[in-house]
Design a protein around this motif. Structure first.
Motif, PDB file in Angstrom:
ATOM      1  N   SER A 259       0.835  -1.207   0.000  1.00 13.43           N
ATOM      2  CA  SER A 259       0.000   0.000   0.000  1.00 13.43           C
ATOM      3  C   SER A 259       0.865   1.251   0.000  1.00 13.43           C
ATOM      4  CB  SER A 259      -0.915  -0.012   1.233  1.00 13.43           C
ATOM      5  OG  SER A 259      -1.783  -1.131   1.211  1.00 13.43           O
ATOM      6  N   ALA A 260       1.960   1.220   0.752  1.00  9.32           N
ATOM      7  CA  ALA A 260       2.864   2.367   0.776  1.00  9.32           C
ATOM      8  C   ALA A 260       3.492   2.594  -0.593  1.00  9.32           C
ATOM      9  CB  ALA A 260       3.952   2.144   1.828  1.00  9.32           C
ATOM     10  N   VAL A 261       3.862   1.509  -1.275  1.00  3.55           N
ATOM     11  CA  VAL A 261       4.460   1.636  -2.604  1.00  3.55           C
ATOM     12  C   VAL A 261       3.478   2.262  -3.584  1.00  3.55           C
ATOM     13  CG1 VAL A 261       5.335   0.330  -4.576  1.00  3.55           C
ATOM     14  CG2 VAL A 261       6.112  -0.241  -2.271  1.00  3.55           C
ATOM     15  N   LEU A 262       2.219   1.835  -3.537  1.00  5.21           N
ATOM     16  CA  LEU A 262       1.211   2.407  -4.428  1.00  5.21           C
ATOM     17  C   LEU A 262       1.001   3.897  -4.145  1.00  5.21           C
ATOM     18  CD1 LEU A 262      -1.466  -0.456  -4.459  1.00  5.21           C
ATOM     19  CD2 LEU A 262       0.154   0.150  -6.271  1.00  5.21           C
ATOM     20  N   ALA A 263       0.954   4.252  -2.870  1.00  5.02           N
ATOM     21  CA  ALA A 263       0.794   5.664  -2.520  1.00  5.02           C
ATOM     22  C   ALA A 263       2.014   6.478  -2.948  1.00  5.02           C
ATOM     23  CB  ALA A 263       0.559   5.805  -1.012  1.00  5.02           C
ATOM     24  N   LEU A 264       3.195   5.900  -2.807  1.00  2.00           N
ATOM     25  CA  LEU A 264       4.412   6.602  -3.194  1.00  2.00           C
ATOM     26  C   LEU A 264       4.503   6.793  -4.700  1.00  2.00           C
ATOM     27  CD1 LEU A 264       6.975   4.915  -0.799  1.00  2.00           C
ATOM     28  CD2 LEU A 264       6.365   7.332  -0.829  1.00  2.00           C
ATOM     29  N   ASP A 265       3.954   5.872  -5.462  1.00  2.23           N
ATOM     30  CA  ASP A 265       3.946   6.042  -6.918  1.00  2.23           C
ATOM     31  C   ASP A 265       3.189   7.309  -7.308  1.00  2.23           C
ATOM     32  OD1 ASP A 265       5.431   3.797  -7.394  1.00  2.23           O
ATOM     33  OD2 ASP A 265       3.705   2.479  -7.716  1.00  2.23           O
TER      34      ASP A 265
ATOM     35  N   TYR B  66       2.626   9.924  -5.335  1.00  3.78           N
ATOM     36  CA  TYR B  66       3.346  11.088  -4.836  1.00  3.78           C
ATOM     37  C   TYR B  66       4.577  11.370  -5.691  1.00  3.78           C
ATOM     38  CZ  TYR B  66       5.620  14.272  -1.574  1.00  3.78           C
ATOM     39  OH  TYR B  66       6.220  15.361  -1.001  1.00  3.78           O
ATOM     40  N   HIS B  67       5.277  10.309  -6.077  1.00  6.12           N
ATOM     41  CA  HIS B  67       6.460  10.476  -6.934  1.00  6.12           C
ATOM     42  C   HIS B  67       6.071  11.114  -8.259  1.00  6.12           C
ATOM     43  CE1 HIS B  67       9.795   9.037  -9.614  1.00  6.12           C
ATOM     44  NE2 HIS B  67      10.495   9.428  -8.577  1.00  6.12           N
ATOM     45  N   ARG B  68       4.939  10.723  -8.792  1.00  4.15           N
ATOM     46  CA  ARG B  68       4.454  11.325 -10.033  1.00  4.15           C
ATOM     47  C   ARG B  68       4.172  12.809  -9.843  1.00  4.15           C
ATOM     48  NH1 ARG B  68       4.089  11.241 -15.591  1.00  4.15           N
ATOM     49  NH2 ARG B  68       2.065  12.029 -16.266  1.00  4.15           N
ATOM     50  N   ALA B  69       3.569  13.164  -8.699  1.00  2.00           N
ATOM     51  CA  ALA B  69       3.274  14.570  -8.427  1.00  2.00           C
ATOM     52  C   ALA B  69       4.557  15.392  -8.290  1.00  2.00           C
ATOM     53  CB  ALA B  69       2.430  14.684  -7.153  1.00  2.00           C
ATOM     54  N   VAL B  70       5.579  14.824  -7.635  1.00  2.00           N
ATOM     55  CA  VAL B  70       6.857  15.530  -7.492  1.00  2.00           C
ATOM     56  C   VAL B  70       7.510  15.722  -8.853  1.00  2.00           C
ATOM     57  CG1 VAL B  70       9.188  15.366  -6.544  1.00  2.00           C
ATOM     58  CG2 VAL B  70       7.222  14.786  -5.113  1.00  2.00           C
ATOM     59  N   GLN B  71       7.465  14.715  -9.686  1.00  2.00           N
ATOM     60  CA  GLN B  71       8.037  14.830 -11.025  1.00  2.00           C
ATOM     61  C   GLN B  71       7.343  15.922 -11.843  1.00  2.00           C
ATOM     62  OE1 GLN B  71       7.742  10.692 -12.405  1.00  2.00           O
ATOM     63  NE2 GLN B  71       9.970  10.591 -12.458  1.00  2.00           N
ATOM     64  N   LEU B  72       6.027  15.991 -11.726  1.00  2.00           N
ATOM     65  CA  LEU B  72       5.302  17.041 -12.457  1.00  2.00           C
ATOM     66  C   LEU B  72       5.676  18.421 -11.931  1.00  2.00           C
ATOM     67  CD1 LEU B  72       1.766  15.403 -12.815  1.00  2.00           C
ATOM     68  CD2 LEU B  72       3.498  15.714 -14.592  1.00  2.00           C
ATOM     69  N   GLY B  73       5.880  18.535 -10.615  1.00  2.21           N
ATOM     70  CA  GLY B  73       6.328  19.808 -10.067  1.00  2.21           C
ATOM     71  C   GLY B  73       7.692  20.203 -10.594  1.00  2.21           C
ATOM     72  N   LEU B  74       8.594  19.241 -10.705  1.00  8.07           N
ATOM     73  CA  LEU B  74       9.910  19.518 -11.282  1.00  8.07           C
ATOM     74  C   LEU B  74       9.805  19.919 -12.746  1.00  8.07           C
ATOM     75  CD1 LEU B  74      11.958  16.595  -9.672  1.00  8.07           C
ATOM     76  CD2 LEU B  74      12.347  19.032  -9.304  1.00  8.07           C
ATOM     77  N   VAL B  75       8.917  19.247 -13.467  1.00  4.59           N
ATOM     78  CA  VAL B  75       8.717  19.592 -14.880  1.00  4.59           C
ATOM     79  C   VAL B  75       8.263  21.039 -15.019  1.00  4.59           C
ATOM     80  CG1 VAL B  75       7.269  19.151 -16.898  1.00  4.59           C
ATOM     81  CG2 VAL B  75       8.262  17.237 -15.639  1.00  4.59           C
ATOM     82  N   ALA B  76       7.314  21.456 -14.168  1.00  2.00           N
ATOM     83  CA  ALA B  76       6.810  22.835 -14.228  1.00  2.00           C
ATOM     84  C   ALA B  76       7.926  23.834 -13.933  1.00  2.00           C
ATOM     85  CB  ALA B  76       5.656  22.994 -13.239  1.00  2.00           C
TER      86      ALA B  76
ATOM     87  N   GLU C  39      12.339  16.908  -2.238  1.00  2.00           N
ATOM     88  CA  GLU C  39      11.273  15.908  -2.199  1.00  2.00           C
ATOM     89  C   GLU C  39      11.554  14.752  -3.155  1.00  2.00           C
ATOM     90  OE1 GLU C  39       8.589  15.621  -0.144  1.00  2.00           O
ATOM     91  OE2 GLU C  39       9.701  17.199   0.900  1.00  2.00           O
ATOM     92  N   TYR C  40      12.157  15.079  -4.304  1.00  2.00           N
ATOM     93  CA  TYR C  40      12.487  14.038  -5.281  1.00  2.00           C
ATOM     94  C   TYR C  40      13.500  13.053  -4.692  1.00  2.00           C
ATOM     95  CZ  TYR C  40      14.804  11.917  -9.306  1.00  2.00           C
ATOM     96  OH  TYR C  40      15.369  11.026 -10.187  1.00  2.00           O
ATOM     97  N   LEU C  41      14.540  13.558  -4.065  1.00  2.00           N
ATOM     98  CA  LEU C  41      15.540  12.695  -3.455  1.00  2.00           C
ATOM     99  C   LEU C  41      14.933  11.883  -2.309  1.00  2.00           C
ATOM    100  CD1 LEU C  41      18.590  15.138  -3.348  1.00  2.00           C
ATOM    101  CD2 LEU C  41      18.127  13.336  -5.026  1.00  2.00           C
ATOM    102  N   PHE C  42      14.102  12.556  -1.509  1.00  2.00           N
ATOM    103  CA  PHE C  42      13.484  11.878  -0.366  1.00  2.00           C
ATOM    104  C   PHE C  42      12.567  10.747  -0.816  1.00  2.00           C
ATOM    105  CE2 PHE C  42      10.006  11.302   2.624  1.00  2.00           C
ATOM    106  CZ  PHE C  42      10.680  11.096   3.816  1.00  2.00           C
ATOM    107  N   VAL C  43      11.669  11.045  -1.750  1.00  2.00           N
ATOM    108  CA  VAL C  43      10.685  10.042  -2.158  1.00  2.00           C
ATOM    109  C   VAL C  43      11.352   8.917  -2.940  1.00  2.00           C
ATOM    110  CG1 VAL C  43      10.013  11.046  -4.386  1.00  2.00           C
ATOM    111  CG2 VAL C  43       8.336   9.757  -3.064  1.00  2.00           C
ATOM    112  N   SER C  44      12.451   9.195  -3.646  1.00  2.00           N
ATOM    113  CA  SER C  44      13.156   8.139  -4.377  1.00  2.00           C
ATOM    114  C   SER C  44      13.746   7.120  -3.408  1.00  2.00           C
ATOM    115  CB  SER C  44      14.257   8.739  -5.251  1.00  2.00           C
ATOM    116  OG  SER C  44      13.722   9.573  -6.255  1.00  2.00           O
ATOM    117  N   LEU C  45      14.402   7.597  -2.356  1.00  2.00           N
ATOM    118  CA  LEU C  45      14.960   6.684  -1.360  1.00  2.00           C
ATOM    119  C   LEU C  45      13.868   5.998  -0.550  1.00  2.00           C
ATOM    120  CD1 LEU C  45      18.037   8.701  -0.049  1.00  2.00           C
ATOM    121  CD2 LEU C  45      18.083   6.504  -1.227  1.00  2.00           C
ATOM    122  N   PHE C  46      12.815   6.742  -0.234  1.00  2.00           N
ATOM    123  CA  PHE C  46      11.713   6.175   0.540  1.00  2.00           C
ATOM    124  C   PHE C  46      11.059   5.040  -0.242  1.00  2.00           C
ATOM    125  CE2 PHE C  46       8.956   7.196   4.240  1.00  2.00           C
ATOM    126  CZ  PHE C  46       7.968   6.252   4.022  1.00  2.00           C
TER     127      PHE C  46
END
Length: 307
Positions: A38-44, A46-56, A226-233
């Protein structure tokens, strides 16, 4: 005969105790898989949201400000963070990861140092030619992953500021359909032009163009953290999910083997016990028939004779 039966009885008792331990570990692994998956699914998400923020942020800034305190060298020193397990009974989980790390790092022409998360994977890598440095305890729950990720990020940033490392790779087992798990490698640092091109190539999910509030540079720094944090998490959560899935499969095999062993032991025990009872009865009857009084009693028990 009695010693053989007693020996079988002890083996049956030991196998029964082991069966209880295996069933307990199987139940623990099965219950743990759910929370980590469940944590992995939730992190997917969140990771997508962080990536979109970086893209913007990257698309809005002409010259994106990516943290780079250490000088960039094409083949600079490498730090590899490897996730394994602290406990055993996980099949080939650590062996597969150790082989994958050795093979992958062998293709990278740079000085390498390995950080391990989990004592079992460290013992496997200690048998290789790789240089081992820092060691971290593997968290036992989702809530404990945050502290571990914080420790790793602080240590990485310290070494990057000193120029001791230039590249960071993360190795972990990831859940995979049809194979329980598979080893994967992610290049976490540096955040270079290759990383930027990969991000900016992502398609924005809507027709509305994003707008960065509060300053692009500050927002970019926040998203990078956040990108570094969520990648390791996510790497840690996926590794724990894979570990428990591997342990569940190992416990299922062990339970089946113990059931077969117990069945064989019980058959042998009952066969030896029945053989012992038959021999004792045979000796009793034989000895009783030898005595004259015994023969008379047997004749009387056979009923009145016909006249």
């Amino acid at each position: 005969m009695s010693q053989t039966i007693a020996s079988l009885s002890r083996k049956i008792g030991t196998a029964g105790d082991l069966q209880s331990v295996v069933r307990t570990m199987k139940a623990v692994a099965a219950s743990s898989i759910g929370q980590f998956e469940s944590a992995v699914l939730a992190l997917d998400d969140y990771h997508r949201a962080v990536q979109l923020g970086l893209v913007a942020c990257l698309r809005e800034m002409a010259s994106p400000l990516v943290p780079a305190p250490a000088p960039r060298r094409e083949n600079g020193p490498i730090a590899a963070v490897v996730f394994g397990s602290d406990l055993g009974l996980v099949g080939q989980f650590n062996d597969v990861m150790a082989s994958f790390v050795v093979t992958t790092l062998a293709d990278l022409p740079a000085q390498k140092t390995v950080w391990t998360v989990g004592e079992r994977i460290r013992s496997r890598l200690r048998q290789t030619d790789l240089g081992l440095d820092k060691s971290f305890m593997l968290p036992g729950s989702i809530g404990a992953i945050t502290a571990l990720v914080g420790q790793i990020l602080v240590a990485l940033e310290t070494l990057r500021e000193q120029g001791a490392i230039n590249q960071v790779y993360v190795f972990h087992n990831s859940p995979h359909a049809g194979a329980i798990y598979r080893p994967v490698c992610q290049r976490l640092l540096p955040l270079d032009q290759v990383w930027r091109r990969q991000l900016t190539a992502m398609a924005w999910p809507t027709q509305n163009l994003p707008e960065v509030m509060g300053g692009g540079a500050a927002s970019l720094r926040a998203f990078v953290r956040e990108y570094l944090f969520v990648s390791l998490f996510r790497a840690c959560a996926e590794s724990l999910a894979s570990e428990n899935a591997s342990r569940l499969v190992a416990m299922q095999r062990a339970e089946k083997n113990i059931d077969e062993l117990l069945e064989a032991l019980r058959r042998s025990f009952h066969r030896l016990r029945q053989s012992g009872i038959d021999e004792e009865l045979f000796d009793l009857v034989s000895g009783f028939e030898v005595q004259p009084r015994g023969r008379n009693i047997l004749n009387n028990c056979s009923g009145p004779t016909e006249k």
